[in-house]
Design a protein around this motif. Structure first.
Motif, PDB file in Angstrom:
ATOM      1  N   ALA A 149       0.829  -1.211   0.000  1.00 54.67           N
ATOM      2  CA  ALA A 149       0.000   0.000   0.000  1.00 54.67           C
ATOM      3  C   ALA A 149       0.861   1.258   0.000  1.00 54.67           C
ATOM      4  O   ALA A 149       0.470   2.271  -0.563  1.00 54.67           O
ATOM      5  CB  ALA A 149      -0.951   0.005   1.197  1.00 54.67           C
ATOM      6  N   VAL A 165      -6.692   5.154   3.193  1.00 53.25           N
ATOM      7  CA  VAL A 165      -8.072   4.663   3.271  1.00 53.25           C
ATOM      8  C   VAL A 165      -8.047   3.135   3.342  1.00 53.25           C
ATOM      9  O   VAL A 165      -7.169   2.485   2.791  1.00 53.25           O
ATOM     10  CB  VAL A 165      -8.923   5.116   2.070  1.00 53.25           C
ATOM     11  CG1 VAL A 165      -9.140   6.613   2.115  1.00 53.25           C
ATOM     12  CG2 VAL A 165      -8.304   4.711   0.748  1.00 53.25           C
ATOM     13  N   SER A 166      -9.051   2.588   4.059  1.00 55.01           N
ATOM     14  CA  SER A 166      -9.076   1.144   4.241  1.00 55.01           C
ATOM     15  C   SER A 166     -10.189   0.502   3.427  1.00 55.01           C
ATOM     16  O   SER A 166     -11.133   1.172   3.000  1.00 55.01           O
ATOM     17  CB  SER A 166      -9.223   0.813   5.730  1.00 55.01           C
ATOM     18  OG  SER A 166     -10.303   1.519   6.274  1.00 55.01           O
ATOM     19  N   HIS A 212      -9.227  -0.825  -4.256  1.00 52.21           N
ATOM     20  CA  HIS A 212      -9.428   0.587  -3.929  1.00 52.21           C
ATOM     21  C   HIS A 212      -8.132   1.382  -4.020  1.00 52.21           C
ATOM     22  O   HIS A 212      -7.036   0.842  -3.943  1.00 52.21           O
ATOM     23  CB  HIS A 212     -10.021   0.710  -2.521  1.00 52.21           C
ATOM     24  CG  HIS A 212      -9.123   0.235  -1.410  1.00 52.21           C
ATOM     25  ND1 HIS A 212      -8.204   1.045  -0.804  1.00 52.21           N
ATOM     26  CD2 HIS A 212      -9.015  -0.963  -0.799  1.00 52.21           C
ATOM     27  CE1 HIS A 212      -7.565   0.368   0.137  1.00 52.21           C
ATOM     28  NE2 HIS A 212      -8.034  -0.866   0.159  1.00 52.21           N
ATOM     29  N   GLN A 213      -8.291   2.707  -4.162  1.00 45.61           N
ATOM     30  CA  GLN A 213      -7.145   3.598  -4.062  1.00 45.61           C
ATOM     31  C   GLN A 213      -6.577   3.466  -2.646  1.00 45.61           C
ATOM     32  O   GLN A 213      -7.294   3.099  -1.722  1.00 45.61           O
ATOM     33  CB  GLN A 213      -7.592   5.030  -4.340  1.00 45.61           C
ATOM     34  CG  GLN A 213      -8.689   5.508  -3.395  1.00 45.61           C
ATOM     35  CD  GLN A 213      -9.414   6.707  -3.939  1.00 45.61           C
ATOM     36  OE1 GLN A 213     -10.056   6.636  -4.982  1.00 45.61           O
ATOM     37  NE2 GLN A 213      -9.308   7.811  -3.238  1.00 45.61           N
ATOM     38  N   THR A 214      -5.269   3.742  -2.491  1.00 44.21           N
ATOM     39  CA  THR A 214      -4.660   3.563  -1.163  1.00 44.21           C
ATOM     40  C   THR A 214      -4.771   4.817  -0.300  1.00 44.21           C
ATOM     41  O   THR A 214      -4.680   4.735   0.916  1.00 44.21           O
ATOM     42  CB  THR A 214      -3.183   3.174  -1.295  1.00 44.21           C
ATOM     43  OG1 THR A 214      -2.524   4.158  -2.096  1.00 44.21           O
ATOM     44  CG2 THR A 214      -3.041   1.817  -1.970  1.00 44.21           C
ATOM     45  N   THR A 215      -4.942   5.982  -0.943  1.00 42.51           N
ATOM     46  CA  THR A 215      -5.150   7.220  -0.193  1.00 42.51           C
ATOM     47  C   THR A 215      -6.289   7.991  -0.844  1.00 42.51           C
ATOM     48  O   THR A 215      -6.570   7.805  -2.028  1.00 42.51           O
ATOM     49  CB  THR A 215      -3.893   8.119  -0.209  1.00 42.51           C
ATOM     50  OG1 THR A 215      -3.587   8.464  -1.566  1.00 42.51           O
ATOM     51  CG2 THR A 215      -2.689   7.428   0.409  1.00 42.51           C
ATOM     52  N   ALA A 238      -4.627  -4.236  -2.080  1.00 41.28           N
ATOM     53  CA  ALA A 238      -4.443  -5.690  -1.950  1.00 41.28           C
ATOM     54  C   ALA A 238      -5.090  -6.485  -3.079  1.00 41.28           C
ATOM     55  O   ALA A 238      -4.621  -7.565  -3.415  1.00 41.28           O
ATOM     56  CB  ALA A 238      -4.979  -6.157  -0.605  1.00 41.28           C
ATOM     57  N   MET A 247      -7.083  -3.223 -12.636  1.00 45.34           N
ATOM     58  CA  MET A 247      -6.821  -1.872 -13.115  1.00 45.34           C
ATOM     59  C   MET A 247      -5.382  -1.690 -13.572  1.00 45.34           C
ATOM     60  O   MET A 247      -5.118  -0.977 -14.526  1.00 45.34           O
ATOM     61  CB  MET A 247      -7.146  -0.868 -12.022  1.00 45.34           C
ATOM     62  CG  MET A 247      -7.421   0.496 -12.588  1.00 45.34           C
ATOM     63  SD  MET A 247      -7.375   1.756 -11.350  1.00 45.34           S
ATOM     64  CE  MET A 247      -5.653   1.989 -11.137  1.00 45.34           C
ATOM     65  N   GLY A 296       1.392   2.478  -3.226  1.00 45.31           N
ATOM     66  CA  GLY A 296       0.175   2.848  -3.938  1.00 45.31           C
ATOM     67  C   GLY A 296      -0.531   1.675  -4.591  1.00 45.31           C
ATOM     68  O   GLY A 296      -1.282   1.869  -5.545  1.00 45.31           O
ATOM     69  N   ILE A 297      -0.296   0.454  -4.087  1.00 44.27           N
ATOM     70  CA  ILE A 297      -0.948  -0.722  -4.673  1.00 44.27           C
ATOM     71  C   ILE A 297      -1.806  -1.399  -3.608  1.00 44.27           C
ATOM     72  O   ILE A 297      -1.291  -1.853  -2.584  1.00 44.27           O
ATOM     73  CB  ILE A 297       0.100  -1.703  -5.226  1.00 44.27           C
ATOM     74  CG1 ILE A 297       0.929  -1.012  -6.316  1.00 44.27           C
ATOM     75  CG2 ILE A 297      -0.562  -2.961  -5.765  1.00 44.27           C
ATOM     76  CD1 ILE A 297       2.094  -1.837  -6.794  1.00 44.27           C
TER      77      ILE A 297
END
Lengths: 222, 293
Positions: free
Chosen positions: B24, B219-220, B239-242, B30, B130, B27-28
């Protein structure tokens, strides 16, 4: 430092809401302190905070909080890892940077001066995040700050070098986005076959090198 | 080596395990199974470790031909295969398992004894659609090796989950819960067609934008974020990581599997619970699952 739950499996640890080198150093120190801890699944650093995602079957919020305080005691202040400086070649303006003229208009500077200032500055990767491997860069000269577009573009090309308010960044992959595009790099910022895939990592120093107009950009993998 | 041939992939079929953790900060996110409970149960039923790679089918399943006799399981939603669900099933050499349209939720899992033998990328077999990390959606004609990751005997007796995908999704307070009143919990939301593995977009009465200004933060999974248009997005496995939108709530871990079974146009409600309740519900779920070990 404040610690609060963000979910039943994560804690948000925050050092206030001021973006500064000092808070960045706190964030990096915390990430270093928690790297590789069993039961911690992911660390999400940002400007002034770190989200700690853990396995709720192995760890509780209280246990992670205790671990954070304990580990921070044991980790030094100075960054042990060598500072990397990455040079990013950029073709500014034209098709590569469709918003350069708007940035010039907004800032009251000539486009050439925008490029000069942008390429003269030293940047720091505060963190890497957003949708995929997006580097958030600090160090944009304040006179270049330009608000984001009121409506985001549906398609920002891969490698676009951008300004969003007082922040700078580079789009590693084609995606929607609302930042002002002033140039584009042929360098691959995301390589899915590399480990890790992002070229830029938290703590890296970045410099932009203008590519003169008479030098053709090789057709890369994109 | 025995293998599976993709005769047809269905609407969207990918190889998934429980996800790629520890990246994460690059920027990746799970990725991993959208309904992790079904994947874990399916693997345990065929005698695999719970994290073995398997096929995740979405809304309409595909057809898969097996080169050698083996044992499979189908878990999650009923994709009209004609085979019994939530148990180990023997398949013969040359047999084609044909799945069709879903009769219940969004996803079905086909686990095979030994696991799907794909190379691990950063420690995981999961497909991150993605970015293409870990592979891509399956196509007709793809062949997938069957691995040798079986660790115990298969379980032929059916073991359907007692948890039902009914009632409101349970959620604990998010980092900006104080910025919101009860709007999220008082309305019924509809899952938009634009939803995908990155996020479930909900449509309903607009939640008024709160006044506060926030910095981008981590963000979780399961975070419910409210962008300026007031239409919530539940951050999902890719999801996006932030992110910089405020989050009134976060779906509880015990209901993640239900997110993976939501289809476009399904109605969703939310119910606030405490973290203690969320963890109790998770323990109950784990007990049901570990009866299979």
């Amino acid at each position: 430092m404040t610690i609060r739950p963000a979910s039943d499996r994560s804690l948000l640890i925050s050092y206030g809401d001021e973006i500064s080198l000092e808070t960045h150093r706190h964030v990096r120190r915390l990430v270093r302190a928690l790297a590789g801890v069993r039961g911690i699944l992911n660390l999400h650093p940002a400007y002034t905070s770190v989200l700690v995602d853990f396995d709720p079957r192995l760890r509780s919020h209280a246990a992670i909080e205790a671990l954070v305080r304990e580990r921070l005691e044991g980790v030094g202040d100075s960054a042990p890892e060598a500072v990397r400086t990455v040079e990013i070649p950029v073709r500014y303006g034209g098709e590569s940077g469709p918003d350069l003229a708007d940035v010039a208009r907004h800032t009251g500077l000539a486009p050439e001066r925008v490029v000069e200032l942008h390429a003269a500055a030293a940047y720091l990767v505060y963190f890497v995040g957003f949708s995929t491997c997006f580097p958030y860069l600090g160090g944009l000269p304040p006179e270049l700050a330009t608000p984001r577009l009121s409506a985001p573009r549906k398609h920002v090309p891969e490698g676009s070098v951008a300004i969003g308010g007082s922040q700078a960044g580079i789009y590693p992959l084609a995606s929607p986005g609302g930042w002002r595009l002033i140039g584009r790099t042929p360098l691959r910022l995301f390589d899915r076959d590399a480990t890790p895939p992002p070229l830029l990592r938290m703590g890296d120093r970045v410099r932009f090198i203008p590519i003169p107009e008479d030098i053709p950009i090789p057709e890369g993998p994109r | 080596m025995s293998h599976i041939r993709v005769v047809s992939p269905g609407m969207l079929t990918t190889v998934q395990d429980l996800g790629r953790f520890g990246y994460a900060h690059f920027g990746i996110s799970a990725s991993g199974a959208a309904d992790p409970l079904a994947l874990r149960a399916g693997n345990l039923l065929v005698g695999n470790a719970e994290n073995a790679p398997a096929l995740e089918m979405t809304l309409a399943g595909g057809a898969f031909e097996f080169s050698a006799p083996t044992v499979i399981s189908l878990t999650g939603s009923d994709f009209s295969s004609g085979l019994p669900l939530w148990c180990a099933v023997e398949v013969a050499a040359g047999q084609t398992v044909r799945c069709g349209r879903s009769r219940s939720g969004a996803r079905s899992y086909l686990c095979v004894r030994g696991g799907i033998g794909v190379p691990l990328v950063m420690g995981s077999a999961s497909t991150h659609l993605m970015t293409g990390v870990g592979g891509r959606a399956l196509r007709s004609g793809d062949t997938l090796a069957i691995g040798d990751a079986a660790v115990r005997r298969p379980r032929p007796a059916a073991h359907p989950p007692p948890m039902l995908p009914d009632g409101p999704l349970r959620a604990t307070p998010g980092p900006q819960a104080d910025w919101f009143s009860e709007e999220l919990y008082s309305a019924a939301w509809r899952v938009s067609e634009e939803s995908n593995r990155m996020g479930l977009r909900l449509r309903g009465p607009a939640i008024p934008s709160p006044a506060g200004h926030m910095l981008t933060e981590g963000v979780s999974l399961g975070a419910i974020q409210v962008p300026p248009d007031g239409q919530p997005i539940v951050l999902f496995v890719e999801h996006q990581t932030t992110g910089g939108y405020p989050k009134p709530a976060n779906v509880i871990s015990a209901d993640f599997w239900r997110l993976g079974q939501l289809r476009p146009r399904d109605e969703v409600r939310f119910q606030p619970v405490t973290i203690e309740t969320a963890l109790r519900l998770l323990r109950d779920q784990e007990e049901w699952l570990y009866a299979l070990v």
